[in-house]
Design a protein around this motif. Structure first.
Motif, PDB file in Angstrom:
ATOM      1  N   UNK A 112      46.278  36.064  59.513  1.00 17.59           N
ATOM      2  CA  UNK A 112      44.897  36.118  59.985  1.00 17.59           C
ATOM      3  C   UNK A 112      44.501  37.565  60.259  1.00 17.59           C
ATOM      4  N   UNK A 113      43.238  37.871  60.031  1.00 22.37           N
ATOM      5  CA  UNK A 113      42.769  39.246  60.209  1.00 22.37           C
ATOM      6  C   UNK A 113      42.289  39.513  61.622  1.00 22.37           C
ATOM      7  N   UNK A 114      42.088  38.457  62.392  1.00 24.02           N
ATOM      8  CA  UNK A 114      41.527  38.652  63.726  1.00 24.02           C
ATOM      9  C   UNK A 114      40.005  38.572  63.705  1.00 24.02           C
ATOM     10  N   UNK A 124      25.232  49.361  54.297  1.00 24.37           N
ATOM     11  CA  UNK A 124      25.127  47.967  54.713  1.00 24.37           C
ATOM     12  C   UNK A 124      26.151  47.650  55.812  1.00 24.37           C
ATOM     13  N   UNK A 125      27.228  48.427  55.867  1.00 25.41           N
ATOM     14  CA  UNK A 125      28.223  48.208  56.918  1.00 25.41           C
ATOM     15  C   UNK A 125      29.636  47.959  56.413  1.00 25.41           C
ATOM     16  N   UNK A 126      29.922  48.386  55.178  1.00 31.61           N
ATOM     17  CA  UNK A 126      31.266  48.165  54.623  1.00 31.61           C
ATOM     18  C   UNK A 126      32.316  48.930  55.413  1.00 31.61           C
ATOM     19  N   UNK A 127      32.031  50.216  55.669  1.00 34.12           N
ATOM     20  CA  UNK A 127      33.010  51.025  56.401  1.00 34.12           C
ATOM     21  C   UNK A 127      33.210  50.470  57.797  1.00 34.12           C
ATOM     22  N   UNK A 128      32.120  50.034  58.405  1.00 28.89           N
ATOM     23  CA  UNK A 128      32.201  49.469  59.752  1.00 28.89           C
ATOM     24  C   UNK A 128      33.064  48.214  59.749  1.00 28.89           C
ATOM     25  N   UNK A 177      36.728  49.122  59.117  1.00 30.01           N
ATOM     26  CA  UNK A 177      37.332  49.805  60.259  1.00 30.01           C
ATOM     27  C   UNK A 177      37.620  48.790  61.367  1.00 30.01           C
ATOM     28  N   UNK A 178      36.700  47.858  61.550  1.00 32.74           N
ATOM     29  CA  UNK A 178      36.929  46.802  62.551  1.00 32.74           C
ATOM     30  C   UNK A 178      38.119  45.943  62.144  1.00 32.74           C
ATOM     31  N   UNK A 179      38.207  45.665  60.860  1.00 28.75           N
ATOM     32  CA  UNK A 179      39.336  44.897  60.344  1.00 28.75           C
ATOM     33  C   UNK A 179      40.642  45.650  60.605  1.00 28.75           C
ATOM     34  N   UNK A 180      40.620  46.948  60.297  1.00 28.22           N
ATOM     35  CA  UNK A 180      41.806  47.780  60.495  1.00 28.22           C
ATOM     36  C   UNK A 180      42.208  47.791  61.963  1.00 28.22           C
ATOM     37  N   UNK A 181      41.217  47.926  62.847  1.00 23.00           N
ATOM     38  CA  UNK A 181      41.509  47.974  64.277  1.00 23.00           C
ATOM     39  C   UNK A 181      42.047  46.634  64.758  1.00 23.00           C
ATOM     40  N   UNK A 182      41.482  45.544  64.208  1.00 22.50           N
ATOM     41  CA  UNK A 182      41.946  44.213  64.579  1.00 22.50           C
ATOM     42  C   UNK A 182      43.389  43.976  64.163  1.00 22.50           C
ATOM     43  N   UNK A 213      50.811  47.594  60.986  1.00 24.91           N
ATOM     44  CA  UNK A 213      50.565  48.989  60.662  1.00 24.91           C
ATOM     45  C   UNK A 213      49.487  49.059  59.575  1.00 24.91           C
ATOM     46  N   UNK A 214      48.463  49.836  59.854  1.00 19.45           N
ATOM     47  CA  UNK A 214      47.352  49.915  58.913  1.00 19.45           C
ATOM     48  C   UNK A 214      47.089  51.376  58.559  1.00 19.45           C
ATOM     49  N   UNK A 215      46.912  51.642  57.278  1.00 16.90           N
ATOM     50  CA  UNK A 215      46.542  52.982  56.849  1.00 16.90           C
ATOM     51  C   UNK A 215      45.112  52.933  56.303  1.00 16.90           C
ATOM     52  N   UNK A 216      44.231  53.674  56.957  1.00 14.75           N
ATOM     53  CA  UNK A 216      42.829  53.724  56.547  1.00 14.75           C
ATOM     54  C   UNK A 216      42.601  55.060  55.854  1.00 14.75           C
TER      55      UNK A 216
END
Ligand code: TYD
Ligand code: MG
Length: 486
Positions: free
Chosen positions: A89-91, A117-121, A124-129, A136-139
């Motif tokens: 799950x991504x959260x 439109x908010x792709x980066x947002x 980034x929220x997905x990465x933080x979640x 471990x996430x690499x952005x």
């Protein structure tokens, strides 16, 4: 096709369409895949994707350590291990819903959408979640500076330690870094900014996007890392650069907005791991994208109002019922050919409904303009919404509003009879939850629904629906109301 041109030396050169990435063995003036003219370009020898071509430097490196042990020839399908299907799950529940239940390790996903439109947002929220959940996430960003991303992240919430950031546009360098970090998820924002130094052309060209996409595909499969690619979308809706990117990824998700004002809808255009019917609904706030877990409530205007020409329908979007308002306006036409203008509803479907209303109900709509608008920017494809649309038209024509807090469901057949609606109970429960008190639905389904907390009105035909669901005639609209809503 000219014979012999593919044999011998000529076969070494490949031409591809710069609009869609379609490959041809010879030069072409007109691309048969996308219909564009004068888009043929010669592919660089090193950039060939043909299986016979020797693996290029960058690609060979990303074969897994145990890669040689993989069976080379065909093997029984039944013997292939299935362990790879577990999802995490991504959260973000709305994201999981669109993916079909979470991320599959080793998958390559493309998230497309208009600029801003908010792709980066979202990513980034997905990465933080994911990072907050211990992964471990690499952005990797090729578009913004470290400071810009840090600033955005701080607006979105707590920044976990296991979220790593790299601002880089060189593919080799980023793959090198990924190999060192070994993240569970790798996010590339955006694929159009990445390039391989050994290839001609700057970032964003068809060759670069295709080759970078391919290298990341190999990386994802070999390392079993989930890789997310951000892709910008052109005006006509295609992911900018080659459409070949859409073919190589496991899922294509589009983040759409504008039509929804501050709402954002995430939908899958392709999904190898799940259905493409599911929608994720978000709201863009100061603090990033917030999930809208009850979109029906968000999309309905206050609901208590009953005006002529307004009907509420329950459309099934994937597994979820969504309540949407349909507005119809019928007015005397001053032109030879009456206008039929729709937004969010199929024009041909409207023609069918109008013919049924004319022949089966006796409404003389032939000299009237008919305008249909679906609120929230939704597109109604679900035939179960036919009756609601037909009622909205009749309601406007007769100046008789729908009964208050009433919903209508049913597919309208050419004979004017109502056909069954799939998953009626789910839709009615949603309506009851949102405060509706009465529901009209096909009589054949009267036995299917019990104790739903709504007054059930079983209906056989469209004509009957008018008698049972429309209220008294009210004063005709003032001229101000006679303009179609945009
Ligand atoms: P962005 O994610 O940069 O879009 P994309 O990557 O698709 O180009 O989103 C940019 C827009 O989102 C920008 O207009 C500002 C808005 N936004 C908010 O409203 N709230 C926020 O918390 C953030 C981060 C952005
Ligand atoms: Mg961006």
């Amino acid at each position: 096709m000219a014979k012999g041109i593919q044999s011998g030396k000529a076969a070494k050169t490949v031409f591809f369409c710069t609009a869609c990435g379609n490959e041809q063995p010879r030069w072409f003036g007109h691309c048969t895949a996308c219909g564009e003219w004068n888009t043929a370009a010669e592919a660089p020898p090193g950039g060939r994707t043909a299986p016979a071509a020797p693996a290029s430097r960058g690609r060979a490196r990303w074969v897994p350590a145990g890669g040689a042990a993989r069976p080379v020839g065909p093997q029984p399908l039944a013997d292939v291990e299935m362990s790879s299907t577990e999802r995490s799950a991504t959260g973000i529940r709305e994201f999981d819903r669109v993916l079909g239940g979470g991320i599959v390790p080793g998958s390559l996903l493309l998230v497309g959408g208009d600029p801003g439109i908010g792709k980066s947002t979202l990513l980034l929220q997905l990465a933080m979640g994911l990072a907050a959940d211990g992964r471990k996430v690499l952005y990797v960003s090729g578009e913004e500076s470290e400071q810009q991303i840090r600033l955005r992240a701080s607006r979105l919430g707590q920044v976990p330690q296991s979220l790593l950031l790299l601002c880089e546009t060189d593919l080799e360098t980023l793959l090198e870094a990924a190999a060192g970090v070994q993240p569970d998820a790798l996010i590339i924002d955006s694929i159009q900014t990445m390039s391989r130094g050994d290839l001609d052309g700057g970032p964003g060209t068809v060759t670069q996007v295709r080759e970078c996409g391919l290298a990341l595909l190999h990386y994802a499969k070999a390392s079993r890392t989930a890789v997310f690619l951000v892709g910008h979308v052109t005006k006509d809706g295609a992911v900018a650069g080659p459409r070949v990117l859409e073919h190589m990824v496991d899922a294509v998700l589009y983040l759409e907005g504008e039509r929804y004002q501050h709402f954002r809808v995430l939908r899958a255009a392709k999904n190898r791991f799940g259905s493409t019917n599911e929608l994720g609904v978000f709201e863009m706030l100061e603090s990033g994208l917030r999930e809208v877990s009850n979109p029906s409530a968000a999309f309905l205007s206050d609901g208590s109002r009953s005006e002529p020409g307004v009907a509420v329908v329950a459309s099934l979007e994937g597994s979820r019922p969504m309540l949407v308002e349909v507005q119809a306006l019928v007015s005397t036409s001053f032109y030879g050919t009456p206008q039929r203008v729709t937004s969010g509803f199929d024009q041909r479907r409207l023609a069918v409904l109008l013919a049924v209303l004319e022949r089966r109900v006796g409404l003389k709509l032939g000299k009237h303009d008919v305008f249909i608008t679906v609120t929230g920017g939704f597109k109604l494809d679900d035939p179960g919404t036919d009756l609601g649309v037909a009622l909205a038209i009749a309601s406007s024509f007769k100046s008789r509003p729908m009964l208050e807090r009433t919903i209508a469901l049913g597919e309208v057949s050419l004979s004017g009879e109502l056909r069954r609606v799939p998953r009626l109970e789910t839709r009615l429960r949603e309506a009851a939850q949102l405060g509706f008190v009465r529901a009209g639905f096909p009589r054949t389904q009267a036995g299917d629904v019990e104790n739903i907390g709504l007054e059930a009105v079983a209906i056989s035909t469209v004509r009957e629906a008018f008698d049972l669901l429309l209220g008294e005639k009210i004063a005709p609209p003032t001229p101000r109301d006679a303009e179609p809503r945009p």
